[in-house]
Design a protein around this motif. Structure first.
Motif, PDB file in Angstrom:
ATOM      1  N   VAL A  37      21.787  19.239  41.595  1.00  0.00           N
ATOM      2  CA  VAL A  37      23.194  19.962  41.348  1.00  0.00           C
ATOM      3  C   VAL A  37      23.842  19.975  42.699  1.00  0.00           C
ATOM      4  O   VAL A  37      23.469  20.026  43.869  1.00  0.00           O
ATOM      5  CB  VAL A  37      23.185  21.461  41.150  1.00  0.00           C
ATOM      6  CG1 VAL A  37      24.252  22.102  40.915  1.00  0.00           C
ATOM      7  CG2 VAL A  37      21.937  21.760  40.081  1.00  0.00           C
ATOM      8  N   SER A  38      25.188  19.631  42.721  1.00  0.00           N
ATOM      9  CA  SER A  38      25.914  19.308  44.047  1.00  0.00           C
ATOM     10  C   SER A  38      27.460  19.949  43.582  1.00  0.00           C
ATOM     11  O   SER A  38      27.952  19.876  42.556  1.00  0.00           O
ATOM     12  CB  SER A  38      26.262  17.955  44.054  1.00  0.00           C
ATOM     13  OG  SER A  38      26.990  17.638  45.480  1.00  0.00           O
ATOM     14  N   GLU A  39      27.883  20.685  44.819  1.00  0.00           N
ATOM     15  CA  GLU A  39      29.043  21.398  44.179  1.00  0.00           C
ATOM     16  C   GLU A  39      29.940  21.278  45.803  1.00  0.00           C
ATOM     17  O   GLU A  39      29.077  21.487  46.741  1.00  0.00           O
ATOM     18  CB  GLU A  39      28.952  22.844  43.992  1.00  0.00           C
ATOM     19  CG  GLU A  39      28.025  23.649  44.953  1.00  0.00           C
ATOM     20  CD  GLU A  39      27.420  24.953  44.416  1.00  0.00           C
ATOM     21  OE1 GLU A  39      27.012  25.016  43.321  1.00  0.00           O
ATOM     22  OE2 GLU A  39      27.603  25.944  45.259  1.00  0.00           O
ATOM     23  N   ILE A  40      31.097  21.426  45.565  1.00  0.00           N
ATOM     24  CA  ILE A  40      32.097  21.518  46.739  1.00  0.00           C
ATOM     25  C   ILE A  40      32.807  22.934  46.379  1.00  0.00           C
ATOM     26  O   ILE A  40      33.501  22.921  45.493  1.00  0.00           O
ATOM     27  CB  ILE A  40      33.067  20.355  46.838  1.00  0.00           C
ATOM     28  CG1 ILE A  40      32.205  18.988  47.269  1.00  0.00           C
ATOM     29  CG2 ILE A  40      33.959  20.561  47.491  1.00  0.00           C
ATOM     30  CD1 ILE A  40      31.702  19.094  48.776  1.00  0.00           C
ATOM     31  N   HIS A  41      32.623  24.031  47.429  1.00  0.00           N
ATOM     32  CA  HIS A  41      33.111  25.430  46.751  1.00  0.00           C
ATOM     33  C   HIS A  41      33.973  25.704  47.960  1.00  0.00           C
ATOM     34  O   HIS A  41      34.489  26.788  47.880  1.00  0.00           O
ATOM     35  CB  HIS A  41      32.216  26.102  46.214  1.00  0.00           C
ATOM     36  CG  HIS A  41      30.939  26.106  47.345  1.00  0.00           C
ATOM     37  ND1 HIS A  41      30.975  26.920  48.627  1.00  0.00           N
ATOM     38  CD2 HIS A  41      29.672  25.828  47.072  1.00  0.00           C
ATOM     39  CE1 HIS A  41      29.989  26.842  49.056  1.00  0.00           C
ATOM     40  NE2 HIS A  41      29.078  26.330  48.337  1.00  0.00           N
ATOM     41  N   GLY A  42      34.041  25.157  49.257  1.00  0.00           N
ATOM     42  CA  GLY A  42      34.894  25.735  50.331  1.00  0.00           C
ATOM     43  C   GLY A  42      36.173  26.507  50.058  1.00  0.00           C
ATOM     44  O   GLY A  42      36.615  27.404  50.230  1.00  0.00           O
ATOM     45  N   MET A  43      36.981  25.608  49.315  1.00  0.00           N
ATOM     46  CA  MET A  43      38.361  25.933  48.914  1.00  0.00           C
ATOM     47  C   MET A  43      38.381  26.840  47.792  1.00  0.00           C
ATOM     48  O   MET A  43      39.468  27.013  47.229  1.00  0.00           O
ATOM     49  CB  MET A  43      39.109  24.855  48.848  1.00  0.00           C
ATOM     50  CG  MET A  43      39.023  24.111  50.307  1.00  0.00           C
ATOM     51  SD  MET A  43      40.247  24.638  51.399  1.00  0.00           S
ATOM     52  CE  MET A  43      40.118  23.390  52.464  1.00  0.00           C
ATOM     53  N   GLN A  53      28.393  18.938  39.750  1.00  0.00           N
ATOM     54  CA  GLN A  53      27.868  17.864  39.339  1.00  0.00           C
ATOM     55  C   GLN A  53      26.404  18.177  39.152  1.00  0.00           C
ATOM     56  O   GLN A  53      25.660  18.684  39.812  1.00  0.00           O
ATOM     57  CB  GLN A  53      28.012  16.603  40.319  1.00  0.00           C
ATOM     58  CG  GLN A  53      29.141  16.649  41.201  1.00  0.00           C
ATOM     59  CD  GLN A  53      29.450  15.328  41.600  1.00  0.00           C
ATOM     60  OE1 GLN A  53      28.813  14.327  41.273  1.00  0.00           O
ATOM     61  NE2 GLN A  53      30.669  15.225  42.215  1.00  0.00           N
TER      62      GLN A  53
ATOM     63  N   THR B  29      31.840  25.787  57.138  1.00  0.00           N
ATOM     64  CA  THR B  29      31.439  25.182  56.129  1.00  0.00           C
ATOM     65  C   THR B  29      30.916  23.589  56.585  1.00  0.00           C
ATOM     66  O   THR B  29      31.806  22.920  57.330  1.00  0.00           O
ATOM     67  CB  THR B  29      32.518  24.957  55.143  1.00  0.00           C
ATOM     68  OG1 THR B  29      33.246  26.362  54.876  1.00  0.00           O
ATOM     69  CG2 THR B  29      32.046  24.272  53.888  1.00  0.00           C
ATOM     70  N   SER B 109      36.179  20.047  54.219  1.00  0.00           N
ATOM     71  CA  SER B 109      36.580  21.475  54.596  1.00  0.00           C
ATOM     72  C   SER B 109      36.675  21.502  56.096  1.00  0.00           C
ATOM     73  O   SER B 109      36.021  22.340  56.741  1.00  0.00           O
ATOM     74  CB  SER B 109      35.407  22.484  53.822  1.00  0.00           C
ATOM     75  OG  SER B 109      36.183  23.699  54.276  1.00  0.00           O
ATOM     76  N   ARG B 161      26.407  16.910  51.517  1.00  0.00           N
ATOM     77  CA  ARG B 161      25.761  16.464  50.189  1.00  0.00           C
ATOM     78  C   ARG B 161      24.229  17.080  50.168  1.00  0.00           C
ATOM     79  O   ARG B 161      23.421  16.796  49.302  1.00  0.00           O
ATOM     80  CB  ARG B 161      25.651  15.207  49.807  1.00  0.00           C
ATOM     81  CG  ARG B 161      27.094  15.066  49.234  1.00  0.00           C
ATOM     82  CD  ARG B 161      27.779  15.561  48.182  1.00  0.00           C
ATOM     83  NE  ARG B 161      29.442  15.583  47.892  1.00  0.00           N
ATOM     84  CZ  ARG B 161      30.004  15.976  47.128  1.00  0.00           C
ATOM     85  NH1 ARG B 161      29.356  16.779  45.996  1.00  0.00           N
ATOM     86  NH2 ARG B 161      31.268  15.579  46.757  1.00  0.00           N
ATOM     87  N   HIS B 164      24.946  21.408  50.422  1.00  0.00           N
ATOM     88  CA  HIS B 164      25.435  21.971  49.286  1.00  0.00           C
ATOM     89  C   HIS B 164      24.899  21.497  47.914  1.00  0.00           C
ATOM     90  O   HIS B 164      25.270  21.640  46.847  1.00  0.00           O
ATOM     91  CB  HIS B 164      26.886  21.894  49.277  1.00  0.00           C
ATOM     92  CG  HIS B 164      27.457  22.916  50.284  1.00  0.00           C
ATOM     93  ND1 HIS B 164      28.937  23.124  50.522  1.00  0.00           N
ATOM     94  CD2 HIS B 164      26.912  23.926  50.874  1.00  0.00           C
ATOM     95  CE1 HIS B 164      28.795  24.094  51.258  1.00  0.00           C
ATOM     96  NE2 HIS B 164      27.982  24.779  51.793  1.00  0.00           N
ATOM     97  N   SER B 165      23.877  20.487  47.903  1.00  0.00           N
ATOM     98  CA  SER B 165      23.218  20.135  46.853  1.00  0.00           C
ATOM     99  C   SER B 165      22.051  20.925  46.707  1.00  0.00           C
ATOM    100  O   SER B 165      21.064  21.320  47.553  1.00  0.00           O
ATOM    101  CB  SER B 165      23.012  18.781  46.948  1.00  0.00           C
ATOM    102  OG  SER B 165      24.000  17.726  46.753  1.00  0.00           O
ATOM    103  N   GLN B 166      21.501  21.003  45.334  1.00  0.00           N
ATOM    104  CA  GLN B 166      20.192  21.652  45.113  1.00  0.00           C
ATOM    105  C   GLN B 166      19.177  20.830  44.488  1.00  0.00           C
ATOM    106  O   GLN B 166      19.574  19.914  43.458  1.00  0.00           O
ATOM    107  CB  GLN B 166      20.757  22.866  44.047  1.00  0.00           C
ATOM    108  CG  GLN B 166      21.533  23.946  44.432  1.00  0.00           C
ATOM    109  CD  GLN B 166      22.114  24.704  43.503  1.00  0.00           C
ATOM    110  OE1 GLN B 166      21.341  25.258  42.542  1.00  0.00           O
ATOM    111  NE2 GLN B 166      23.472  24.850  43.338  1.00  0.00           N
ATOM    112  N   PRO B 343      44.561  23.920  47.413  1.00  0.00           N
ATOM    113  CA  PRO B 343      44.195  25.225  47.641  1.00  0.00           C
ATOM    114  C   PRO B 343      45.593  25.959  48.374  1.00  0.00           C
ATOM    115  O   PRO B 343      46.362  25.362  49.079  1.00  0.00           O
ATOM    116  CB  PRO B 343      43.116  25.381  48.744  1.00  0.00           C
ATOM    117  CG  PRO B 343      43.089  23.937  49.328  1.00  0.00           C
ATOM    118  CD  PRO B 343      43.958  22.844  48.402  1.00  0.00           C
TER     119      PRO B 343
END
Lengths: 199, 585
Positions: A37-43, A53, B29, B109, B161, B164-166, B343
């Motif tokens: 699982v990949s995410e971009i969440h900073g903003m 994803q 970040t 970021s 990546r 922040h990837s699981q 944003p």
């Protein structure tokens, strides 16, 4: 052999894409998939475009889905569906919530929100499934559960048992919201088959 | 037992399992969640330091005294910590010391995308690069072992990546938390030139032994495959290569400083064509070329931005290695472009009034790092520049001294967390050198951009305990600033008056624009309403760039669900069409 599936979840900060990807990951894991699982969440909380994803398979290497590779795009908002459409693979499915959230350039009159996004996408022969997820979530008791309505629709496309989804939901959502979310899931699940109107 | 963990959560788990007892860092970040997760484990003391230099110094002290220590930061944070970093390689450690550098290829970021692998090489410390969460956890343990055996700090370098990837991680039981005895050893730990020269020689010897270790470490390994194509890679690029070139032989480097020269030569001799796949700089490629080995790297792969498998496929197709991927032009032809969704400052954000006012006063504004950097984007356009944490005050002083015409027309804006990070020395300098600068401290009582971490002026620490609260007003006065004003940034007329007075006044001034972050303290105030008869559709309210306001068919429209009743728009509306609920007390 579990067939690999790539799911892209796209929406606007605050719509619950990250929670939805957590539920999908938990369900997929219980069903025996390897997951990334990949995410971009900073903003995210500043109203930006958010993408998560989720990749499922026997063995998953990259955490990323490239352009033209997603089996399913789960779009929480119309404009975001349009933005990320290039990631859908030929023959893939777009599940879309017919909600519009105007970005600031549109609110400020500096840009136009495109008209008839869903019709335009459909006209290209793309497999589109439209849901009134926000409306259905409100009917179920909480507008915020639109993400789980969409998950219910996604569940129809994946070889994961309904009971497994329900367990994943129970393990991810705070107990006091579980009832609403279970109803929202049912609404999406039945709407996807066309067999019921949900709540 | 296996669990789905992000790279950051896995590093925190590694700290727990491998006996770390102290962790320090500054939020940034994509590194922030490491300490946030770690602070919830029993038996580890963790803290947010005011900046990365201090965090590393805390880690150095703990390691020198015999504890296993972890220090976390984002890539640009290592710039701040570089001073102690380059010398701690000389002194070495006692307990293991791991420095996590979370790099951000693609600048999701960040203000730049520097490749911190060069820092490890430059500072002469060991470097490990995990490519998924399992490796991220395991490498915390390996880094500690290397650190203690070779008496050297170890950089654990992740990228967005990985952080922040699981992916799945096998959990283990924590080892005993043993503290090695501290021994006073000035020749090792006191770096005056005479001792430093000795440690310089020792460092060269330690690096030579590490180079031998690198040849045999299990994290540098060959994945057998076709001898036609060989790939040398590290970090997240390894995962992309396995997916895009499943047949290729791969040399996967988990330890990338010092490099295993013998292993690289052996692998190169086994394959017909050799590629190096790495994001950002040609770090591996240049060193491999210097061995006299022919490789293809940056001629076909970009040295900017983040990689994904699609990009690798396109590059390899262009080079004739893979067939051209099928296009989707037909599917997408004729669809409209999606307008951007940048944003924005949140509805009710206390910084909004400051940027609106600065723009109205047509001032030159040097900015800094935080949510408020978004105040530079249209339509607010309230900031002219932004370079790095803490730079705003020094830059404003530089303008003040160099360009007399801009004197009195320049202000620096800086957040509370950033001011405590590295703004204090800038302000001290402005006082010392008799600046006419005006500094506005945007004090929203938190570190908002990275998700509301505490800092020395919030009254709480990372472990959740109450902490003494820095009085920023008193701090500025004690630095020698005579003119310090506190204002409510949602009171535009008062704010404007104060900014005018302070920019006109000689000598340094500080304006503290204080109001808690709108997400932190959700004050329940009624949403504003629009009197449709009075609204002329002039769009002045849109200049606030508030996500709750739009003008449709020449009438302002307020989304009552999004509006938090900050009443800024009430103050800027020229016709009195926008009406507030209760004025805020």
């Amino acid at each position: 052999m579990l067939k690999p599936v790539d799911v892209l979840m796209v929406g606007v900060g605050g719509q619950g894409t990250i929670l939805a990807s957590k539920v999908l990951a938990a369900a997929a894991r219980a069903a025996g998939y390897d997951i990334k699982v990949s995410e971009i969440h900073g903003m995210a909380q500043r109203g930006g475009s958010v993408v998560t994803q989720v990749r499922l398979g026997e063995k998953v290497y990259s955490p990323l889905i490239s352009q033209g590779e997603a089996d399913v795009i789960l779009a929480f908002e119309e404009l975001e569906a349009l933005r990320w459409l290039a990631y859908l693979k030929p023959g893939g499915t777009l599940i879309i919530n017919n909600q519009q959230i105007y970005p600031v350039p549109v609110l400020a009159g500096a840009a136009q929100y495109p008209e008839n996004i869903i019709d335009q996408i459909k006209a290209r022969g793309i497999n589109v499934q439209v849901l009134e997820a926000t409306k259905q979530a409100i009917a179920c008791g909480n507008a915020k559960a639109a993400n789980v309505v969409l998950l219910g629709a996604l569940a129809q496309k994946l070889p994961i048992e309904e009971a497994t989804w329900r367990q994943a939901l129970a393990a991810t959502v705070p107990p006091r919201f579980l009832e609403v979310n279970n109803a929202a899931f049912t609404a999406g699940f039945t709407a996807a088959t066309g067999s019921g109107a949900g709540c | 037992m296996k669990e789905l963990l992000s790279g950051n959560a896995a590093i925190a788990r590694g700290a727990y399992e491998y006996g770390i007892t102290l962790a320090a860092g500054y939020p940034g970040t994509p590194s922030t969640e490491i300490l946030e997760t770690l602070s919830r484990y029993e038996g580890i003391y963790s803290e947010w330091a005011p900046n990365e230099k201090v965090a590393l110094e805390v880690g150095i002290g703990a390691a020198m005294a015999g504890a296993r220590a972890l220090v976390t930061m984002k890539h640009v944070g290592v710039n701040v910590a570089a001073d102690p970093l380059f010398t701690v390689a000389y002194t070495g450690v006692n307990g293991g010391l791991v420095l996590v550098s979370a790099d951000d290829p693609g600048m999701h970021s960040s203000q730049n995308e520097q490749d911190n692998r060069y820092y490890a090489r430059f500072a002469k410390i060991a470097l490990l690069e995990p490519s998924d969460s399992q490796e991220a956890k395991d490498m915390v343990g390996l880094a500690l072992t290397i650190s203690e055996q070779y008496d050297i700090p170890v950089m654990l370098r992740t990228t967005t990546r990985v952080a922040h990837s699981q992916s799945m991680v096998e959990l283990g039981e924590p080892v005993a938390r043993e503290i090695k005895p501290y021994q006073r050893d000035v020749k090792k730990n006191l770096m005056v030139p005479a001792f430093g020269r000795l440690r310089r020689v020792s460092l060269a010897q330690r690096m030579a032994r590490l180079a031998e270790y690198s040849e045999n470490t299990p994290v540098n390994f060959i994945v057998p495959g076709s001898d036609k194509i060989g790939v040398i890679t590290s970090g997240i690029s390894y995962q992309l290569v396995r997916e895009v070139l499943p047949e290729a032989a791969v040399l996967k480097l988990g330890m990338t400083n010092p490099l295993p020269v013998g292993l690289i030569k052996k692998f190169a001799a086994q394959v017909q064509t050799l590629y190096v796949v790495e994001e950002l700089e040609p770090y591996l490629e240049e060193q491999i070329r210097m061995l006299g080995i022919k490789v293809t790297g940056k001629e076909i792969f970009p040295d900017t931005g983040e990689f994904d498998q699609g990009l690798l496929r396109r590059c390899l197709a262009k080079a004739g290695v893979l067939p051209a991927p099928a296009g989707q032009e037909e599917m997408l032809a004729g669809l409209p472009q999606a307008p951007p969704r940048p944003p924005v400052l949140c509805a009710g954000c206390p910084h909004r009034g400051v940027f609106y006012t600065l723009r109205r006063l047509k001032l030159t504004v040097t900015g800094d790092i935080g949510c408020y950097t978004l105040g530079g984007l249209p339509p607010l356009e309230g900031i002219d520049s932004c370079v790095c944490m803490g730079a705003s005050i020094g830059m404003a002083h530089g303008i003040d001294k160099a360009i007399p015409e801009l004197r009195g027309r320049t202000v620096a804006v800086i957040g509370d967390s950033t001011f405590l990070h590295s703004g204090i020395t800038g302000l001290l300098n402005a006082v010392y050198n008799n600046s006419d600068s005006t500094v506005i401290i945007l004090d929203n009582r938190t570190t908002a951009m990275t998700g509301h971490q505490d800092h020395p002026a919030t009254g709480r620490n990372l472990m959740g305990h109450e902490a003494p609260e820095v009085d920023i007003t008193m701090l500025c006065r004690s630095l020698g600033v005579k003119r310090v004003e506190v204002v409510d940034p949602l009171d535009i007329s008062r704010l404007q008056e104060v900014i005018k007075a302070e920019t006109a006044a000689p000598g340094p001034s500080v304006i503290i624009a204080r109001r808690p972050c709108a997400l932190l303290k959700r004050e329940v105030r009624p949403a504003v309403t629009v009197d449709q008869d009075k609204c002329t559709g002039c769009k002045t309210c849109l200049r606030l760039s508030c996500p709750a306001i739009s003008v449709i068919e020449n009438k302002a429209l307020v989304d009552a669900g999004a509006c938090v009743g900050c009443n800024l728009c009430v103050q800027v509306c020229k016709t009195g069409a926008i009406q507030g609920g209760q004025a805020d007390a």
